[in-house]
Motif scaffolding. Structure first.
Motif, PDB file in Angstrom:
ATOM      1  N   ALA A 152      10.829  76.447 -49.714  1.00 22.33           N
ATOM      2  CA  ALA A 152      11.938  75.945 -50.519  1.00 22.33           C
ATOM      3  C   ALA A 152      11.612  76.055 -51.996  1.00 22.33           C
ATOM      4  O   ALA A 152      10.454  75.930 -52.403  1.00 22.33           O
ATOM      5  CB  ALA A 152      12.252  74.493 -50.157  1.00 22.33           C
ATOM      6  N   ALA A 153      12.639  76.295 -52.799  1.00 20.58           N
ATOM      7  CA  ALA A 153      12.522  76.297 -54.254  1.00 20.58           C
ATOM      8  C   ALA A 153      13.304  75.113 -54.789  1.00 20.58           C
ATOM      9  O   ALA A 153      14.385  74.786 -54.280  1.00 20.58           O
ATOM     10  CB  ALA A 153      13.067  77.591 -54.845  1.00 20.58           C
ATOM     11  N   SER A 154      12.781  74.453 -55.803  1.00 24.91           N
ATOM     12  CA  SER A 154      13.500  73.335 -56.405  1.00 24.91           C
ATOM     13  C   SER A 154      13.406  73.415 -57.922  1.00 24.91           C
ATOM     14  O   SER A 154      12.486  74.024 -58.470  1.00 24.91           O
ATOM     15  CB  SER A 154      12.953  71.988 -55.920  1.00 24.91           C
ATOM     16  OG  SER A 154      11.650  71.765 -56.423  1.00 24.91           O
ATOM     17  N   VAL A 155      14.380  72.810 -58.598  1.00 26.23           N
ATOM     18  CA  VAL A 155      14.371  72.712 -60.054  1.00 26.23           C
ATOM     19  C   VAL A 155      14.487  71.238 -60.420  1.00 26.23           C
ATOM     20  O   VAL A 155      15.229  70.479 -59.787  1.00 26.23           O
ATOM     21  CB  VAL A 155      15.508  73.521 -60.700  1.00 26.23           C
ATOM     22  CG1 VAL A 155      15.301  75.005 -60.482  1.00 26.23           C
ATOM     23  CG2 VAL A 155      16.870  73.099 -60.146  1.00 26.23           C
ATOM     24  N   SER A 156      13.724  70.836 -61.422  1.00 30.26           N
ATOM     25  CA  SER A 156      13.699  69.434 -61.837  1.00 30.26           C
ATOM     26  C   SER A 156      13.741  69.356 -63.354  1.00 30.26           C
ATOM     27  O   SER A 156      13.309  70.283 -64.044  1.00 30.26           O
ATOM     28  CB  SER A 156      12.430  68.738 -61.326  1.00 30.26           C
ATOM     29  OG  SER A 156      12.297  68.890 -59.934  1.00 30.26           O
ATOM     30  N   ALA A 157      14.234  68.247 -63.854  1.00 31.01           N
ATOM     31  CA  ALA A 157      14.308  68.051 -65.299  1.00 31.01           C
ATOM     32  C   ALA A 157      12.957  67.683 -65.887  1.00 31.01           C
ATOM     33  O   ALA A 157      12.762  67.739 -67.092  1.00 31.01           O
ATOM     34  CB  ALA A 157      15.328  66.977 -65.634  1.00 31.01           C
ATOM     35  N   TYR A 168      16.484  74.480 -52.603  1.00 28.32           N
ATOM     36  CA  TYR A 168      17.099  75.613 -51.913  1.00 28.32           C
ATOM     37  C   TYR A 168      16.138  76.056 -50.812  1.00 28.32           C
ATOM     38  O   TYR A 168      15.039  76.522 -51.094  1.00 28.32           O
ATOM     39  CB  TYR A 168      17.382  76.732 -52.893  1.00 28.32           C
ATOM     40  CG  TYR A 168      18.133  76.273 -54.133  1.00 28.32           C
ATOM     41  CD1 TYR A 168      19.504  76.059 -54.097  1.00 28.32           C
ATOM     42  CD2 TYR A 168      17.458  76.029 -55.333  1.00 28.32           C
ATOM     43  CE1 TYR A 168      20.194  75.626 -55.226  1.00 28.32           C
ATOM     44  CE2 TYR A 168      18.139  75.600 -56.466  1.00 28.32           C
ATOM     45  CZ  TYR A 168      19.507  75.401 -56.412  1.00 28.32           C
ATOM     46  OH  TYR A 168      20.185  74.973 -57.527  1.00 28.32           O
ATOM     47  N   VAL A 169      16.549  75.896 -49.554  1.00 27.90           N
ATOM     48  CA  VAL A 169      15.650  76.022 -48.410  1.00 27.90           C
ATOM     49  C   VAL A 169      15.932  77.306 -47.640  1.00 27.90           C
ATOM     50  O   VAL A 169      17.086  77.571 -47.255  1.00 27.90           O
ATOM     51  CB  VAL A 169      15.799  74.806 -47.472  1.00 27.90           C
ATOM     52  CG1 VAL A 169      14.855  74.930 -46.281  1.00 27.90           C
ATOM     53  CG2 VAL A 169      15.543  73.511 -48.237  1.00 27.90           C
ATOM     54  N   SER A 232       9.415  74.530 -58.551  1.00 27.19           N
ATOM     55  CA  SER A 232       8.419  74.261 -57.522  1.00 27.19           C
ATOM     56  C   SER A 232       8.729  75.072 -56.273  1.00 27.19           C
ATOM     57  O   SER A 232       9.875  75.483 -56.048  1.00 27.19           O
ATOM     58  CB  SER A 232       8.362  72.771 -57.170  1.00 27.19           C
ATOM     59  OG  SER A 232       9.491  72.394 -56.415  1.00 27.19           O
ATOM     60  N   VAL A 233       7.678  75.311 -55.490  1.00 26.29           N
ATOM     61  CA  VAL A 233       7.795  75.919 -54.171  1.00 26.29           C
ATOM     62  C   VAL A 233       7.129  74.966 -53.195  1.00 26.29           C
ATOM     63  O   VAL A 233       6.032  74.457 -53.457  1.00 26.29           O
ATOM     64  CB  VAL A 233       7.109  77.297 -54.120  1.00 26.29           C
ATOM     65  CG1 VAL A 233       7.174  77.877 -52.703  1.00 26.29           C
ATOM     66  CG2 VAL A 233       7.749  78.261 -55.102  1.00 26.29           C
ATOM     67  N   SER A 234       7.802  74.701 -52.097  1.00 25.02           N
ATOM     68  CA  SER A 234       7.244  73.807 -51.090  1.00 25.02           C
ATOM     69  C   SER A 234       7.430  74.400 -49.702  1.00 25.02           C
ATOM     70  O   SER A 234       8.203  75.340 -49.506  1.00 25.02           O
ATOM     71  CB  SER A 234       7.907  72.423 -51.170  1.00 25.02           C
ATOM     72  OG  SER A 234       9.304  72.529 -51.005  1.00 25.02           O
ATOM     73  N   THR A 235       6.697  73.860 -48.731  1.00 24.72           N
ATOM     74  CA  THR A 235       6.818  74.276 -47.346  1.00 24.72           C
ATOM     75  C   THR A 235       7.045  73.041 -46.492  1.00 24.72           C
ATOM     76  O   THR A 235       6.779  71.914 -46.902  1.00 24.72           O
ATOM     77  CB  THR A 235       5.552  75.005 -46.857  1.00 24.72           C
ATOM     78  OG1 THR A 235       4.446  74.089 -46.893  1.00 24.72           O
ATOM     79  CG2 THR A 235       5.243  76.198 -47.739  1.00 24.72           C
TER      80      THR A 235
END
Length: 492
Positions: A152-157, A168-169, A232-235
């Motif tokens: 997954a990719a995420s965007v944060s402030a 986004y998964v 970020s990238v997560s699993t």
């Protein structure tokens, strides 16, 4: 009256009339904005208007289609300016034909990866995220990584994830990508409509890749995010039957960056805790005993079994490539994993890291793992392996890989070899407690003819006797026995 004077008066009268008619005609066709007109702030000029000489166009004016500004104006050309609308939600996935790569990083694409500068188009250990501006606040994201569940990719402030941050998964749904638009709520992912579409994806073994177009900040979220964000990238795990998404574990997290600047220096602020796995390439030739005693040092249980043919054969080999670099082969029967470890001592407490070849739904997932001090399961850690290839079939796992080992205090390649098997969960990627099957004496890995002994007496060892290389002390012992028998016969 002189006839010439009369004609002159007539011509003058006709000329004045003609000029008046021309002026009236010209005034009816002239554009609404005429000579010596000044346009000041917050004025709007719309379609097909001609602005002529000595006009001044000043700040905050919107000029739309087919307008022409001529003459002595502040700017001779006023171009149309359009802000791209937000992306409409559509998470339908089509096949990703071209693998995600790092070729545009620093040029058109801002990138972050783990390890740094790895190429996601090459199968192996590489987590990757790229962002390229496509217009206004719309960005095309590229995402790649290894997982049997999802990436997954995420965007944060900020540099830490917060509530309602978009995630986004891209999940492995039985060999194809299923896409989810989600937000993070209390550490769990919840589905939510987001401004994202144009999704493409592919799955190759445990390698997941996808691209998508998203609006940042997302106008559908209740809180407005800053234009500058951290990536970020997560699993995590994914259940194809229920559609359940497990809690995300971060692999990459950047500081706050400007997505519009591809040249921004990006670092992974959690790199030291990254979990890395490698999707092995195809092992076209089965591992065998060919070269044992001549070009490679071999360890096996049972004694001198051949991993290319035997139904039950635990096998390890090492061949030196120079400069402390070795090519290792590993083979064994297991539904979970086979693993090998090197230690400078024969004490099992000194075994720090295993090279793990796991059965991931019919393909080999490679990782390095250290025993957890609490439950003795293997926690994945960083490794410097390369050239990983493997195969799974008929209950047998085989893999080959290359790595560099450090010098030891006694000799450059003085190591005890341990070989183990264990369970492996392909969903959670948990490697169970290693069941040690072989533990050798300290060996010179560069010597293919070194004498190899299995120091274990556990019933887990198939053969109770020592695991001895086929070119071991056995010929010498036979010769000694023959001499003793001959001497005894002479003495009678």
């Amino acid at each position: 009256m002189d006839s010439r004077l009369v004609l002159s008066v007539i011509f003058v009268t006709l000329g004045l009339g003609f000029m008046g008619t021309y002026a009236e005609s010209n005034s009816t066709t002239e554009s609404p904005t005429t000579r010596n007109t000044t346009l000041t702030s917050n004025n709007t000029v719309t379609g097909n208007n001609a602005v002529t000489s000595n006009n001044v166009v000043t700040s905050n004016n919107t000029v739309t289609s087919n307008n022409t500004v001529t003459g002595s104006t502040t700017s001779n050309t006023v171009a149309a300016t359009t802000v791209a609308p937000a992306v409409s939600p559509n998470i339908t996935v089509v096949t990703l034909e071209t693998p995600v790569s790092n070729t545009q990083c620093g040029k058109q694409q801002l990138c972050a990866s783990e390890p740094a500068n790895c190429n996601p188009s090459i199968p192996g250990s590489c987590f990757f995220i790229g962002a390229q501006q496509k217009g206004g606040a719309n960005f095309e994201f590229a995402l790649a990584g290894q997982s049997s569940g999802y990436i997954a990719a995420s965007v944060s402030a900020s540099s830490t994830q917060g509530p309602n941050d978009p995630n986004y998964v891209c999940a492995n749904n039985n060999g194809v990508v299923k896409f989810f638009s989600t937000v993070l709520v209390n550490g769990q992912l919840q589905e939510r409509n987001l401004s994202v579409n144009s999704v493409k994806g592919s799955v190759n073994g445990s390698q997941i890749q996808c691209t998508f177009l998203a609006t940042v900040p997302d106008p559908l979220l209740p809180a407005t995010k800053a234009a500058a964000v951290s990536l970020s990238v997560s699993t995590g795990s994914f259940n194809p039957t229920t559609g359940a998404l497990g809690a995300p574990t971060s692999v990459i997290r950047t500081a706050v960056v400007d997505l519009t600047n591809p040249n921004t220096t990006v670092t992974n602020v959690i790199g030291s805790t990254t979990i890395l796995t490698v999707t092995a390439g195809n092992l076209s030739t089965p591992i065998s005993r060919t070269g044992c005693g001549s070009s490679k040092l071999c360890v096996a249980d049972p004694i001198v079994c051949d991993p290319s043919t035997a139904n039950s054969c635990l096998f390890f080999s090492a061949s030196s490539k120079g400069n402390q670099t070795f090519n290792f082969e590993l083979s064994g029967e297991s539904t979970g994993y086979v693993a090998a470890a090197l230690s400078t001592s024969t004490s099992t407490s000194q075994i720090k890291t295993f090279f793990i070849c796991a059965n991931l739904n019919g393909s080999v997932l490679f990782a390095s793992g250290s025993p957890n001090s609490t439950n003795n399961q293997l926690d994945f850690v960083r490794s410097n392996v390369s050239s990983v290839n493997g195969s799974v079939g008929n209950g047998k796992i085989q893999c080959v890989f290359q790595t560099t080992v450090p010098d030891t205090a006694t000799r450059a390649a003085g190591y005890s070899v341990a070989v183990a098997t264990g369970s492996f969960n392909p969903i959670s990627l948990v490697a169970g407690i290693p069941n040690l099957r072989i533990l050798t004496n300290v060996l010179d890995l560069t010597n293919p003819s070194a004498v190899v002994l299995n120091l274990l007496t556990s019933t887990n060892v198939t053969s109770g006797h020592a695991v001895i290389h086929q070119q071991s002390l056995l010929p010498a012992l036979m010769f000694t026995l023959a001499v003793l028998l001959f001497t005894m016969q002479r003495g009678k």
